[in-house]
Scaffold this active site. Structure first.
Site, PDB file in Angstrom:
ATOM      1  N   LYS A  11       0.822  -1.203   0.000  1.00  0.00           N
ATOM      2  CA  LYS A  11       0.000   0.000   0.000  1.00  0.00           C
ATOM      3  C   LYS A  11       0.863   1.263   0.000  1.00  0.00           C
ATOM      4  O   LYS A  11       2.082   1.190   0.219  1.00  0.00           O
ATOM      5  CB  LYS A  11      -0.919  -0.028   1.223  1.00  0.00           C
ATOM      6  N   TYR A  51     -12.704  -2.634  -2.824  1.00  0.00           N
ATOM      7  CA  TYR A  51     -13.172  -2.550  -1.438  1.00  0.00           C
ATOM      8  C   TYR A  51     -14.693  -2.540  -1.325  1.00  0.00           C
ATOM      9  O   TYR A  51     -15.236  -2.012  -0.349  1.00  0.00           O
ATOM     10  CB  TYR A  51     -12.579  -1.303  -0.769  1.00  0.00           C
ATOM     11  N   PHE A  59     -14.564   3.636   8.047  1.00  0.00           N
ATOM     12  CA  PHE A  59     -13.213   3.845   7.513  1.00  0.00           C
ATOM     13  C   PHE A  59     -13.165   3.799   5.987  1.00  0.00           C
ATOM     14  O   PHE A  59     -12.088   3.938   5.402  1.00  0.00           O
ATOM     15  CB  PHE A  59     -12.227   2.822   8.111  1.00  0.00           C
ATOM     16  N   ARG A  87      -1.314 -14.271   4.187  1.00  0.00           N
ATOM     17  CA  ARG A  87      -2.026 -13.585   5.271  1.00  0.00           C
ATOM     18  C   ARG A  87      -1.351 -13.849   6.623  1.00  0.00           C
ATOM     19  O   ARG A  87      -1.314 -12.974   7.496  1.00  0.00           O
ATOM     20  CB  ARG A  87      -3.501 -13.967   5.269  1.00  0.00           C
ATOM     21  N   THR A  93      -4.864  -7.366  10.978  1.00  0.00           N
ATOM     22  CA  THR A  93      -5.102  -6.041  10.396  1.00  0.00           C
ATOM     23  C   THR A  93      -4.462  -4.903  11.177  1.00  0.00           C
ATOM     24  O   THR A  93      -3.892  -3.980  10.582  1.00  0.00           O
ATOM     25  CB  THR A  93      -6.632  -5.796  10.291  1.00  0.00           C
ATOM     26  N   ARG A 104       3.359  -6.712   9.199  1.00  0.00           N
ATOM     27  CA  ARG A 104       2.726  -5.600   9.923  1.00  0.00           C
ATOM     28  C   ARG A 104       3.278  -5.464  11.338  1.00  0.00           C
ATOM     29  O   ARG A 104       3.464  -4.347  11.833  1.00  0.00           O
ATOM     30  CB  ARG A 104       1.211  -5.823   9.959  1.00  0.00           C
ATOM     31  N   ASN A 118      -1.614  -0.202   7.138  1.00  0.00           N
ATOM     32  CA  ASN A 118      -1.042  -1.485   7.561  1.00  0.00           C
ATOM     33  C   ASN A 118      -0.201  -2.159   6.470  1.00  0.00           C
ATOM     34  O   ASN A 118      -0.071  -3.376   6.437  1.00  0.00           O
ATOM     35  CB  ASN A 118      -2.126  -2.414   8.094  1.00  0.00           C
ATOM     36  N   HIS A 121      -1.850  -5.612   1.626  1.00  0.00           N
ATOM     37  CA  HIS A 121      -3.140  -6.285   1.505  1.00  0.00           C
ATOM     38  C   HIS A 121      -2.872  -7.664   0.908  1.00  0.00           C
ATOM     39  O   HIS A 121      -2.025  -7.804   0.030  1.00  0.00           O
ATOM     40  CB  HIS A 121      -4.057  -5.498   0.565  1.00  0.00           C
ATOM     41  N   GLU A 132      -9.903 -10.022  -7.333  1.00  0.00           N
ATOM     42  CA  GLU A 132      -8.977  -8.909  -7.137  1.00  0.00           C
ATOM     43  C   GLU A 132      -7.864  -8.909  -8.192  1.00  0.00           C
ATOM     44  O   GLU A 132      -7.456  -7.850  -8.666  1.00  0.00           O
ATOM     45  CB  GLU A 132      -8.389  -8.979  -5.721  1.00  0.00           C
TER      46      GLU A 132
HETATM   47  N1  LIG Z   1     -11.441  -0.549  12.078  1.00  0.00           N
HETATM   48  C1  LIG Z   1     -10.686   0.004  11.112  1.00  0.00           C
HETATM   49  N2  LIG Z   1     -10.322   1.301  11.208  1.00  0.00           N
HETATM   50  C2  LIG Z   1      -9.585   1.856  10.242  1.00  0.00           C
HETATM   51  N3  LIG Z   1      -9.142   1.209   9.134  1.00  0.00           N
HETATM   52  C3  LIG Z   1      -9.473  -0.070   9.000  1.00  0.00           C
HETATM   53  C4  LIG Z   1     -10.264  -0.743   9.983  1.00  0.00           C
HETATM   54  N4  LIG Z   1     -10.445  -2.020   9.581  1.00  0.00           N
HETATM   55  C5  LIG Z   1      -9.819  -2.142   8.400  1.00  0.00           C
HETATM   56  N5  LIG Z   1      -9.215  -0.972   8.050  1.00  0.00           N
HETATM   57  C6  LIG Z   1      -8.468  -0.697   6.819  1.00  0.00           C
HETATM   58  O1  LIG Z   1      -9.299  -1.134   5.757  1.00  0.00           O
HETATM   59  C7  LIG Z   1      -8.587  -2.109   5.009  1.00  0.00           C
HETATM   60  C8  LIG Z   1      -9.454  -3.188   4.433  1.00  0.00           C
HETATM   61  O2  LIG Z   1      -8.726  -4.321   4.087  1.00  0.00           O
HETATM   62  P1  LIG Z   1      -7.114  -4.354   4.014  1.00  0.00           P
HETATM   63  O3  LIG Z   1      -6.615  -5.733   4.230  1.00  0.00           O
HETATM   64  O4  LIG Z   1      -6.667  -3.658   2.788  1.00  0.00           O
HETATM   65  O5  LIG Z   1      -6.655  -3.441   5.309  1.00  0.00           O
HETATM   66  C9  LIG Z   1      -7.621  -2.722   5.993  1.00  0.00           C
HETATM   67  C10 LIG Z   1      -7.157  -1.466   6.748  1.00  0.00           C
HETATM   68  O6  LIG Z   1      -6.241  -0.695   5.977  1.00  0.00           O
END
Ligand SMILES: Nc1ncnc2c1ncn2[C@@H]1O[C@@H]2COP(=O)(O)O[C@H]2[C@H]1O
Length: 137
Positions: A11, A51, A59, A87, A93, A104, A118, A121, A132
């Protein structure tokens, strides 16, 4: 069993912090293959498709803004059980509590922003990976 493929994104925070090489090295060190790789600046349409399941969540808009804040690296990664393997390599996350030893957990943290930055993905299922990969490649 056919070799699986997954979509990995480094990212904008990972690219901006100069962690692309370190993250690629972890994927390669685990033994997965890099099949295709590109630097992408996704438009809103790509991100809305990627998404879609998060639309309406608090968010969601900060997430799209963050993902449009700079380039990401999209990678097609292959290997046996690579979807769950990546993963596991990425960690949970929330980068603050992601286990040390994960991407992470070792390289990320909470910066106090409205979206969790984070670093990476990874697709979460065979169906998501196919969907995707089609969006990003
Ligand atoms: N509770 C949350 N608050 C803020 N950002 C979030 C939250 N949960 C998920 N995300 C973001 O939303 C993304 C959705 O999937 P990703 O695996 O790309 O990684 C996640 C984070 O970057």
């Amino acid at each position: 069993m056919a070799t699986e493929e997954t979509l990995v994104l480094i990212k904008p925070d990972g690219v901006a912090r100069g962690l692309t090489g370190a993250i690629l090295a972890r994927i390669e060190a685990k033994g997965y293959s890099l099949v295709d790789i590109r630097l992408v600046e996704p438009d809103r349409d790509v991100l809305e498709r990627h998404y879609a399941e998060h639309e309406g969540k608090p968010f969601y808009e900060p997430l799209l803004d963050f993902m449009m804040s700079g380039p990401s690296v999209a990678i097609r990664v292959a290997g046996n059980r690579v979807i769950e393997g990546f993963r596991s390599l990425a960690g949970i996350t929330d980068p603050t509590t992601a286990a040390p030893g994960t991407i992470r957990g070792d390289l990320g943290r909470d910066w106090g922003l409205r979206v969790q930055q984070n670093l990476v993905h990874g697709s979460d299922s065979v169906e998501s990976a196919a969907r995707e990969l089609d969006i990003w490649f």
